[in-house]
Write an enzyme that holds these catalytic residues in place. Sequence first.
Site, PDB file in Angstrom:
ATOM      1  N   ASP A   1     -14.409  11.617  10.686  1.00  0.00           N
ATOM      2  CA  ASP A   1     -13.315  12.502  10.327  1.00  0.00           C
ATOM      3  C   ASP A   1     -13.149  12.359   8.807  1.00  0.00           C
ATOM      4  O   ASP A   1     -13.665  11.420   8.208  1.00  0.00           O
ATOM      5  CB  ASP A   1     -12.042  12.063  11.070  1.00  0.00           C
TER       6      ASP A   1
ATOM      7  N   ASP B   1      -8.888   8.443  12.720  1.00  0.00           N
ATOM      8  CA  ASP B   1      -7.670   7.634  12.616  1.00  0.00           C
ATOM      9  C   ASP B   1      -6.434   8.294  13.183  1.00  0.00           C
ATOM     10  O   ASP B   1      -5.407   7.642  13.356  1.00  0.00           O
ATOM     11  CB  ASP B   1      -7.400   7.276  11.151  1.00  0.00           C
TER      12      ASP B   1
ATOM     13  N   ASP C   1      -7.463  12.877  16.783  1.00  0.00           N
ATOM     14  CA  ASP C   1      -8.831  12.405  16.958  1.00  0.00           C
ATOM     15  C   ASP C   1      -9.056  11.773  18.330  1.00  0.00           C
ATOM     16  O   ASP C   1     -10.203  11.458  18.679  1.00  0.00           O
ATOM     17  CB  ASP C   1      -9.176  11.360  15.878  1.00  0.00           C
TER      18      ASP C   1
END
Length: 683
Positions: free
Chosen positions: A392, A578, A582
């Site tokens: 990410d 995080d 996600d």
Amino acid sequence: MKTNKKVLTDAAAECSCTALQASSHSREHQHIHEHDHSGEHGHVHDAGCELDEELCHIGGCPCCGGHEEEHDHGHEHEHSAGKWDVAVVILSTLLLGGYFLIPIPWLQAAAALCSILVAGAPIIWDGLKGVMKLRPDENFLMTVAVAAAFLIGEYPEAMLVTILFRLGNVLEGVAVGRSKRQIEAITAIRPEYANLLDESGAAREVKAREVPVGSLILIKAGEKVPLDCVVLEGASDVDTAALTGESVPRPAQPETKLMSGMINLNGSLKCRTLSTFEDSAASTIIKLVRESAAQKGTTEKFISRFATIYTPVVVLLAVLIALVPPLLNLGTFTTWLMRALVFLVASCPCAMVISIPLSFFSGIGAASKQGVLIKGSRFVESLSKLKCVVFDKTGTLTTGSLMVDQVTPFGVSEEEVMRLAALCESYSDHPVARAVCAYAPGMTGAVEATEEMPGKGIRVILEGSEVLCGSKKLMDDFGVDTAKAPEANVYVARDGVLLGAIILSDQLRPDAAATISALKAAGVEKVALLTGDGRNAALKAKAAAGLDEAFYELLPGDKVSHLAELARQYGATAFVGDGINDAPVLARADVGVAMGLGSDAAISAADVVLVSDRLGALESAVRLSKRTMSIATFNMIFAIAVKALVLILGALGYAAMWMAVFADVGVTVLCVLNAARILGAKS
């Protein structure tokens, strides 16, 4: 070797006996703990648990909060038990020496029996219990071998087997006990008491689990941080090594957030608690470490099934070796019985049953010391085979903190654009506004009126002029032409005329590029980016970090689809993220990696947690996992090879009893020592 198994499985119980809110991957088993009012606890074993019932009942289970006094007592007991084992070995060896000095046959038999009972009583007892439970184990194999040797008059052989077996227990217990204590240290990071401050400012020591959120506590120099908190007064340095693996202390001052388990080094700190005892960082880490045993890998499952089938097969083969050749006139019964006994002793599967799980526990323990929590051995296996890693962007590959990257003025100076922008944004608490103000602090001007427009920006009457500061949508609403400006996060206009465009960017983590390079060097074939950010931000991060590919403007569902496609192309895939958004893609990945102890949803869905918040810890975890798998595989191959050789030689009459004992206890000790090397791994 049941004695050795107990030493190891104390360590296993540290990590396995807990009823947790398991991750989305794990509900393989649960253990239920019950407390009575005296503080002692019973243990109700779940019949569906993959671990032996024995593993859950050994030495006070620490999973319900841990009792330091019980643990201290346990270490004293372990130490005195080791001394007793040494004394037993010495006494049995003296009896063996006396056997050869006694000329009278019946006294020789008595000395042999005494030596066998002194050294082998616990082995014989455990072997008989295993048979009564219909679970014959290595102790049963050893008992049969010793009893048969004694009955046919091979007294020295029977004594030698029990003495060497008990000596092996001592040596193995030392090696496994050392590993166990190192693993135990991981779960000793949480202090039980806190200094609670009352309204008068006086401190009194109370149990940390009784301190509510929002309370004021005092953390003295040298004390562990009992609860997650924020510093209100004081300054100090804080040792974070127990949680993050970082050797350099961090400075702590007002507004610094501290996690429980950190150590305050050199100054008193007045803090306000941010979590309960159960929800603190240290408690979360302990839960994750204990949860790790629930996730058995393919190798461990194979060993468990192998041991279950192996013992009865070995017994049957030994019976056939003892009976069939004499019936075919290929030798005397005594000759083939001795070969069968050598076969039995050499066949004990201790080396694999003990060293393989210890390899994984050691790997997980070593990773924990480096600030990486791996939730089970199956994820150690997956990490060792990674071919694709997907990141990410915001808060993972980048720091999550916006900074002004570029200012483009039109007809005025760059300083004037930033002055106007900072004066406007000083009335907003948006992250973009904070970044602009941080870039141009201390700007002055006569502001007469302000109007904030959520999602668009802010309108200010400044020095008699209308100043707009915000997104392109804000400019469009007020008819400001932005055609000549680059795509930007913030535009500044005065009296309907565009004065400048400000581009902000999320800064790449300092170790991002080095981590990605190291992952590729460790065998990862593809490193990609999945982000909801726009094209420009994604491509910029891709170029700066050295990524192979970037996918942008994605919703959480889109991330899952792209990850699935990458996994189909490359194989074992990890996703590093995080945030709450996600969680779905973390759960979908072969290995979900959460950054830090931020989002509960992300941590719950993840298989690996980087407590240190350092990307470089991921590369360390991959290399450590490869090393763990290499050692576990070597131990398995080495043990099987040595045993196979001695079994064949024993069946053919070329292996003596001492060789059989080495194939059992000798190989076990060597494999355990080899597994313990993992605990010395450096980040």
